[in-house]
Write a protein that holds these residues in place. Structure first.
Motif, PDB file in Angstrom:
ATOM      1  N   GLU A 194       0.826  -1.226   0.000  1.00 17.79           N
ATOM      2  CA  GLU A 194       0.000   0.000   0.000  1.00 17.79           C
ATOM      3  C   GLU A 194       0.854   1.268   0.000  1.00 17.79           C
ATOM      4  OE1 GLU A 194      -3.266   0.534  -0.549  1.00 17.79           O
ATOM      5  OE2 GLU A 194      -3.293  -1.623  -0.928  1.00 17.79           O
ATOM      6  N   GLU A 195       1.940   1.262   0.738  1.00 18.76           N
ATOM      7  CA  GLU A 195       2.805   2.449   0.789  1.00 18.76           C
ATOM      8  C   GLU A 195       3.333   2.797  -0.614  1.00 18.76           C
ATOM      9  OE1 GLU A 195       6.960   4.028   2.854  1.00 18.76           O
ATOM     10  OE2 GLU A 195       6.236   2.017   3.331  1.00 18.76           O
ATOM     11  N   ASN A 241       0.469   4.161  -2.816  1.00 20.31           N
ATOM     12  CA  ASN A 241       0.172   5.562  -2.487  1.00 20.31           C
ATOM     13  C   ASN A 241       1.167   6.504  -3.142  1.00 20.31           C
ATOM     14  OD1 ASN A 241      -2.081   4.859  -0.977  1.00 20.31           O
ATOM     15  ND2 ASN A 241      -0.931   4.745   0.934  1.00 20.31           N
ATOM     16  N   LYS A 243       0.478   6.897  -6.876  1.00 19.90           N
ATOM     17  CA  LYS A 243      -0.720   7.682  -7.199  1.00 19.90           C
ATOM     18  C   LYS A 243      -0.475   9.189  -7.116  1.00 19.90           C
ATOM     19  CE  LYS A 243      -3.837   4.001  -5.792  1.00 19.90           C
ATOM     20  NZ  LYS A 243      -4.858   3.541  -4.861  1.00 19.90           N
TER      21      LYS A 243
END
Length: 138
Positions: free
Chosen positions: A50-51, A54, A57
């Motif tokens: 997830e890091e 992120n 994005k």
């Protein structure tokens, strides 16, 4: 932040697409998949931490990619994009354009699969050849 994905070669690797470069978890490849440089990868867009997702994005993020096959290395620079969903279960695609879809990992990349050195492509046409795809974000 750095993330490594292992993949393998395939006899049908052509690596001659002018706009994209792809690795996939799929083990089957036809000659129509002319942007693919690796199969049987151990991660797809969906599998990324997830890091990292992120950071990808963020349109300000610069992303470096390194494909290593034996002594050969091929580097690519790309950008993040706010519309990246990074949810595809099988594929990772780097694009020269701004187009995004669940398979897209990075946009505005400076190279595509047609620029992968032919010596590396020849090695990747052996299914036993192992490669590493390294993603580094600032």
């Amino acid at each position: 932040m750095k993330y490594e994905i292992e993949f393998f070669g395939h006899e049908n690797i052509r690596s001659n697409h002018k706009n994209t470069i792809e690795i996939t978890k799929e083990s089957h490849l036809t000659t129509r998949g002319d942007c693919i440089v690796g199969v049987s990868a151990n991660s797809s867009c969906n599998d990324l931490p997830e890091e990292l997702k992120n950071k990808l994005k963020n349109p300000e993020t610069n992303v470096k990619f390194l494909i290593k096959v034996g002594d050969n290395e091929f580097s690519i620079q790309g950008k993040g994009h706010p519309n990246l969903t990074l949810t595809h279960q099988e594929d990772i695609v780097l694009r020269k354009s701004d187009f995004t879809c669940p398979r897209t990992l990075s946009v505005k990349c400076d190279k595509a699969s047609d620029l992968v050195p032919r010596e590396m492509v020849t090695k990747l046409q052996n299914p036993k050849t192992k490669g590493v795809f390294i993603i580094t974000v600032d």
